[in-house]
Design a protein around this motif. Structure first.
Motif, PDB file in Angstrom:
ATOM      1  N   ALA A  49      -6.531   4.918   1.560  1.00 18.33           N
ATOM      2  CA  ALA A  49      -7.750   5.672   1.264  1.00 18.33           C
ATOM      3  C   ALA A  49      -8.410   5.157  -0.008  1.00 18.33           C
ATOM      4  O   ALA A  49      -9.639   4.997  -0.074  1.00 18.33           O
ATOM      5  CB  ALA A  49      -7.421   7.156   1.137  1.00 18.33           C
ATOM      6  N   LYS A  50      -7.604   4.886  -1.038  1.00 16.48           N
ATOM      7  CA  LYS A  50      -8.140   4.363  -2.296  1.00 16.48           C
ATOM      8  C   LYS A  50      -8.739   2.978  -2.105  1.00 16.48           C
ATOM      9  O   LYS A  50      -9.782   2.651  -2.676  1.00 16.48           O
ATOM     10  CB  LYS A  50      -7.037   4.327  -3.352  1.00 16.48           C
ATOM     11  N   LEU A  51      -8.066   2.160  -1.284  1.00 14.51           N
ATOM     12  CA  LEU A  51      -8.563   0.812  -1.003  1.00 14.51           C
ATOM     13  C   LEU A  51      -9.899   0.868  -0.259  1.00 14.51           C
ATOM     14  O   LEU A  51     -10.829   0.126  -0.588  1.00 14.51           O
ATOM     15  CB  LEU A  51      -7.538   0.041  -0.172  1.00 14.51           C
ATOM     16  N   ILE A  52      -9.979   1.751   0.735  1.00 16.19           N
ATOM     17  CA  ILE A  52     -11.218   1.894   1.508  1.00 16.19           C
ATOM     18  C   ILE A  52     -12.379   2.282   0.601  1.00 16.19           C
ATOM     19  O   ILE A  52     -13.480   1.731   0.696  1.00 16.19           O
ATOM     20  CB  ILE A  52     -11.036   2.943   2.621  1.00 16.19           C
ATOM     21  N   LEU A  57       0.819  -1.215   0.000  1.00 15.91           N
ATOM     22  CA  LEU A  57       0.000   0.000   0.000  1.00 15.91           C
ATOM     23  C   LEU A  57       0.851   1.263   0.000  1.00 15.91           C
ATOM     24  O   LEU A  57       0.408   2.312  -0.448  1.00 15.91           O
ATOM     25  CB  LEU A  57      -0.940  -0.005   1.212  1.00 15.91           C
ATOM     26  N   GLU A  58       2.060   1.167   0.503  1.00 14.27           N
ATOM     27  CA  GLU A  58       3.067   2.228   0.444  1.00 14.27           C
ATOM     28  C   GLU A  58       2.758   3.486   1.260  1.00 14.27           C
ATOM     29  O   GLU A  58       3.613   4.044   1.901  1.00 14.27           O
ATOM     30  CB  GLU A  58       3.334   2.640  -1.011  1.00 14.27           C
ATOM     31  N   SER A  59       1.523   3.968   1.220  1.00  8.14           N
ATOM     32  CA  SER A  59       1.221   5.221   1.917  1.00  8.14           C
ATOM     33  C   SER A  59      -0.231   5.235   2.367  1.00  8.14           C
ATOM     34  O   SER A  59      -1.028   4.376   1.998  1.00  8.14           O
ATOM     35  CB  SER A  59       1.478   6.421   1.004  1.00  8.14           C
ATOM     36  N   SER A  60      -0.567   6.258   3.155  1.00  9.51           N
ATOM     37  CA  SER A  60      -1.933   6.433   3.637  1.00  9.51           C
ATOM     38  C   SER A  60      -2.907   6.640   2.491  1.00  9.51           C
ATOM     39  O   SER A  60      -4.052   6.219   2.553  1.00  9.51           O
ATOM     40  CB  SER A  60      -1.987   7.629   4.594  1.00  9.51           C
ATOM     41  N   SER A  61      -2.446   7.288   1.408  1.00 11.26           N
ATOM     42  CA  SER A  61      -3.336   7.525   0.260  1.00 11.26           C
ATOM     43  C   SER A  61      -3.722   6.213  -0.405  1.00 11.26           C
ATOM     44  O   SER A  61      -4.826   6.076  -0.930  1.00 11.26           O
ATOM     45  CB  SER A  61      -2.655   8.455  -0.752  1.00 11.26           C
ATOM     46  N   GLY A  62      -2.800   5.244  -0.386  1.00 14.23           N
ATOM     47  CA  GLY A  62      -3.126   3.929  -0.929  1.00 14.23           C
ATOM     48  C   GLY A  62      -4.228   3.260  -0.142  1.00 14.23           C
ATOM     49  O   GLY A  62      -5.103   2.591  -0.706  1.00 14.23           O
ATOM     50  N   LEU A  76      -0.848   3.568   8.749  1.00 12.51           N
ATOM     51  CA  LEU A  76      -1.525   3.796   7.470  1.00 12.51           C
ATOM     52  C   LEU A  76      -3.032   3.994   7.633  1.00 12.51           C
ATOM     53  O   LEU A  76      -3.697   4.478   6.727  1.00 12.51           O
ATOM     54  CB  LEU A  76      -1.277   2.609   6.529  1.00 12.51           C
ATOM     55  N   LEU A  77      -3.564   3.614   8.806  1.00 12.95           N
ATOM     56  CA  LEU A  77      -5.012   3.663   9.013  1.00 12.95           C
ATOM     57  C   LEU A  77      -5.491   4.947   9.679  1.00 12.95           C
ATOM     58  O   LEU A  77      -6.696   5.165   9.803  1.00 12.95           O
ATOM     59  CB  LEU A  77      -5.455   2.466   9.862  1.00 12.95           C
ATOM     60  N   GLN A  78      -4.566   5.796  10.078  1.00 14.42           N
ATOM     61  CA  GLN A  78      -4.947   7.013  10.789  1.00 14.42           C
ATOM     62  C   GLN A  78      -5.699   7.994   9.895  1.00 14.42           C
ATOM     63  O   GLN A  78      -5.355   8.182   8.733  1.00 14.42           O
ATOM     64  CB  GLN A  78      -3.710   7.716  11.343  1.00 14.42           C
ATOM     65  N   GLY A  79      -6.735   8.614  10.475  1.00 11.50           N
ATOM     66  CA  GLY A  79      -7.399   9.735   9.829  1.00 11.50           C
ATOM     67  C   GLY A  79      -8.351   9.405   8.700  1.00 11.50           C
ATOM     68  O   GLY A  79      -8.819  10.312   8.004  1.00 11.50           O
TER      69      GLY A  79
END
Length: 243
Positions: free
Chosen positions: A25-28, A18-23, A47-50
């Protein structure tokens, strides 16, 4: 397998993919995920914060044995635990390491013991916001006894829910509570007892505090006004980028 056997639909992902938090977000969004479970407090949890999706943490081992000694990672993991709904440790020793690093176990035991000895006092754990608001609506008053506050969301929520507020007289609380106008401020336990008794015996005072508190929070902390303000601020940033 355990979760799917209970009727849940699960999506398993490696945090490194997933590499980053944005990844995340896209998955969610793509999978319409309703909750998450992360293995390893730092690698997965951060990665799950926010994202607004409730999540729990399973300690992996290296997070408590190695990453905890890295100052920046330690801070990040502490923030993750604040947002997590629960944390799972495989052994008592792992649990003790986590408690030593981020909870204060001695103070926690003292508080729990004091509550058990005190008639009429119950210690209630974290609950969903909807349940919390329903409980607040059935309360006679909300008490904020913090010794330090920035801006108390609990006070503002109580005012919006039309519940009287008693708060410790500290700068953060006094910034949103005007004594005997939008709520009551106390400086010590004796003054709290005096004001609490006064509030229970004076229905007119209760009605006035509720009315003025509700008026204040809706005039000065309106989510519509905040939305407009932040939208304007973002447009300012966009203008700077274009320039």
């Amino acid at each position: 397998d355990h979760l799917e056997a209970a009727g849940h639909v699960c999506v398993l992902k490696d945090a490194s993919d997933l590499e980053s938090s944005s990844g995340v977000a896209k998955l969610i969004e793509a999978e319409n995920l309703e909750a998450a479970l992360a293995l390893h407090l730092y690698r997965g949890g951060r990665l799950l914060q926010g994202h607004g999706v409730p999540f729990g943490i399973i300690f992996g081992g290296t997070d408590l044995n190695e990453d905890v000694n890295h100052e920046e990672k330690n801070k990040v993991m502490g923030k993750v635990l604040e947002e997590a709904r629960f944390a799972v440790a495989f052994t008592e020793s792992m649990k003790e390491v986590a408690e030593t690093q981020w909870v204060d176990p001695v103070f926690t035991r003292e508080v729990e013991a004091k509550v058990q000895r005190t008639l009429g006092v119950r210690l209630v754990g974290e609950m969903p916001q909807g349940d919390l608001h329903a409980a607040l609506k059935n309360c006679f008053a909300v008490v904020n006894s913090s010794v330090s506050e920035g801006m108390s969301a609990a006070i503002l929520e109580a005012m919006d829910l039309e519940v009287p507020v008693l708060a410790r007289n500290i700068p953060g609380n006094a910034a949103v509570v005007k004594h005997e106008v939008t709520g009551l401020l106390f400086s010590d336990p004796q003054e709290f007892v005096h004001l609490a008794k006064r509030l229970t015996r004076d229905p007119a005072l209760e009605r006035d505090l509720v009315a003025r508190g509700t008026e204040y929070v809706r005039a000065c902390h309106s989510w519509q006004a905040e939305r407009h303000t932040y939208q304007s601020l973002i447009r300012t940033l966009e203008g700077s980028i274009q320039d």
